[in-house]
Design a protein around this motif. Sequence first.
Motif, PDB file in Angstrom:
ATOM      1  N   LEU A   1       1.061  -1.385  -0.139  1.00 40.09           N
ATOM      2  CA  LEU A   1       0.019  -0.029   0.007  1.00 40.09           C
ATOM      3  C   LEU A   1       0.688   1.254   0.183  1.00 40.09           C
ATOM      4  CD1 LEU A   1      -3.021  -1.020   2.574  1.00 40.09           C
ATOM      5  CD2 LEU A   1      -3.002  -0.764   0.106  1.00 40.09           C
ATOM      6  N   GLU A   2       2.246   1.208   0.763  1.00 38.08           N
ATOM      7  CA  GLU A   2       2.859   2.350   0.766  1.00 38.08           C
ATOM      8  C   GLU A   2       3.438   2.621  -0.632  1.00 38.08           C
ATOM      9  OE1 GLU A   2       5.742   1.831   3.745  1.00 38.08           O
ATOM     10  OE2 GLU A   2       4.155   2.083   5.404  1.00 38.08           O
ATOM     11  N   ALA A   3       3.934   1.606  -1.300  1.00 41.22           N
ATOM     12  CA  ALA A   3       4.320   1.618  -2.758  1.00 41.22           C
ATOM     13  C   ALA A   3       3.240   2.147  -3.327  1.00 41.22           C
ATOM     14  CB  ALA A   3       5.145   0.199  -3.257  1.00 41.22           C
ATOM     15  N   ARG A   4       1.978   1.752  -3.685  1.00 41.02           N
ATOM     16  CA  ARG A   4       0.908   2.342  -4.393  1.00 41.02           C
ATOM     17  C   ARG A   4       0.737   3.797  -4.144  1.00 41.02           C
ATOM     18  NH1 ARG A   4      -5.209  -0.032  -4.973  1.00 41.02           N
ATOM     19  NH2 ARG A   4      -5.657   1.268  -6.616  1.00 41.02           N
ATOM     20  N   VAL A   5       0.726   4.216  -2.750  1.00 45.37           N
ATOM     21  CA  VAL A   5       0.589   5.663  -2.425  1.00 45.37           C
ATOM     22  C   VAL A   5       1.607   6.542  -3.224  1.00 45.37           C
ATOM     23  CG1 VAL A   5       0.643   7.177  -0.643  1.00 45.37           C
ATOM     24  CG2 VAL A   5      -0.750   5.334  -0.505  1.00 45.37           C
ATOM     25  N   ASN A   6       2.751   6.064  -2.740  1.00 45.01           N
ATOM     26  CA  ASN A   6       4.032   6.856  -3.588  1.00 45.01           C
ATOM     27  C   ASN A   6       4.034   7.146  -5.093  1.00 45.01           C
ATOM     28  OD1 ASN A   6       5.139   7.420  -1.115  1.00 45.01           O
ATOM     29  ND2 ASN A   6       6.627   5.256  -1.012  1.00 45.01           N
ATOM     30  N   ARG A   7       3.591   5.652  -5.713  1.00 42.57           N
ATOM     31  CA  ARG A   7       3.342   5.902  -7.151  1.00 42.57           C
ATOM     32  C   ARG A   7       2.418   6.916  -7.394  1.00 42.57           C
ATOM     33  NH1 ARG A   7       0.779   1.472  -8.376  1.00 42.57           N
ATOM     34  NH2 ARG A   7      -1.083   2.475  -9.219  1.00 42.57           N
ATOM     35  N   LEU A   8       0.951   6.705  -6.667  1.00 39.57           N
ATOM     36  CA  LEU A   8       0.155   7.878  -7.053  1.00 39.57           C
ATOM     37  C   LEU A   8       0.522   8.931  -6.702  1.00 39.57           C
ATOM     38  CD1 LEU A   8      -2.900   5.707  -5.649  1.00 39.57           C
ATOM     39  CD2 LEU A   8      -2.390   6.216  -8.136  1.00 39.57           C
ATOM     40  N   GLU A   9       1.358   9.141  -5.801  1.00 34.71           N
ATOM     41  CA  GLU A   9       1.700  10.614  -5.469  1.00 34.71           C
ATOM     42  C   GLU A   9       2.817  11.368  -6.580  1.00 34.71           C
ATOM     43  OE1 GLU A   9       3.330  10.420  -1.646  1.00 34.71           O
ATOM     44  OE2 GLU A   9       1.236  11.025  -0.729  1.00 34.71           O
ATOM     45  N   ARG A  10       3.494  10.407  -7.217  1.00 33.91           N
ATOM     46  CA  ARG A  10       4.389  10.826  -8.327  1.00 33.91           C
ATOM     47  C   ARG A  10       3.577  11.066  -9.478  1.00 33.91           C
ATOM     48  NH1 ARG A  10       7.437   6.406  -6.586  1.00 33.91           N
ATOM     49  NH2 ARG A  10       6.743   5.069  -8.473  1.00 33.91           N
ATOM     50  N   GLU A  11       2.614  10.452  -9.937  1.00 37.34           N
ATOM     51  CA  GLU A  11       1.736  10.599 -11.015  1.00 37.34           C
ATOM     52  C   GLU A  11       0.828  11.917 -10.737  1.00 37.34           C
ATOM     53  OE1 GLU A  11      -0.759   7.080 -11.285  1.00 37.34           O
ATOM     54  OE2 GLU A  11       0.861   5.796 -11.868  1.00 37.34           O
ATOM     55  N   LYS A  12       0.354  12.025  -9.594  1.00 37.17           N
ATOM     56  CA  LYS A  12      -0.298  13.256  -9.469  1.00 37.17           C
ATOM     57  C   LYS A  12       0.494  14.352  -9.432  1.00 37.17           C
ATOM     58  CE  LYS A  12      -2.393  15.801  -5.409  1.00 37.17           C
ATOM     59  NZ  LYS A  12      -2.937  15.726  -4.187  1.00 37.17           N
ATOM     60  N   ALA A  13       1.837  14.541  -9.246  1.00 32.82           N
ATOM     61  CA  ALA A  13       2.733  15.666  -9.265  1.00 32.82           C
ATOM     62  C   ALA A  13       2.953  15.665 -10.703  1.00 32.82           C
ATOM     63  CB  ALA A  13       3.951  15.338  -8.597  1.00 32.82           C
ATOM     64  N   ILE A  14       3.052  14.608 -11.582  1.00 34.06           N
ATOM     65  CA  ILE A  14       3.225  14.676 -12.973  1.00 34.06           C
ATOM     66  C   ILE A  14       2.097  15.430 -13.732  1.00 34.06           C
ATOM     67  CG2 ILE A  14       3.587  13.409 -15.091  1.00 34.06           C
ATOM     68  CD1 ILE A  14       5.021  11.523 -13.498  1.00 34.06           C
TER      69      ILE A  14
END
Length: 102
Positions: free
Chosen positions: A72-85
Amino acid sequence: MRRQRRSFSPKFKHDAASLVLDQGYSLAEAGRAVDVHENTLRKWVQQLESERSGNTPKSKALTPDQQRSQELEARVNRLEREKAILKKATALLMSDDLKSTR
């Protein structure tokens, strides 16, 4: 000739560490039973104790709860990166629209 390094699944590590923590084996006995060096087993036991107390390890988790937490932490990190992009892309597009309408 060098020996090839063995790798162990998180389930195997969990089961081996459980021998010491839950079933009362000594590190030496459990190490011989699962054919793993005592120092390696000691690390697994410390990691399992840490995970059971609620700490998320930096390496691959042994307990199912901690594994789920890491996923779940890895998924949150990926989603946060996508959001920033997406945020940067939106800002870029908006600035282009402002320039073209002037």
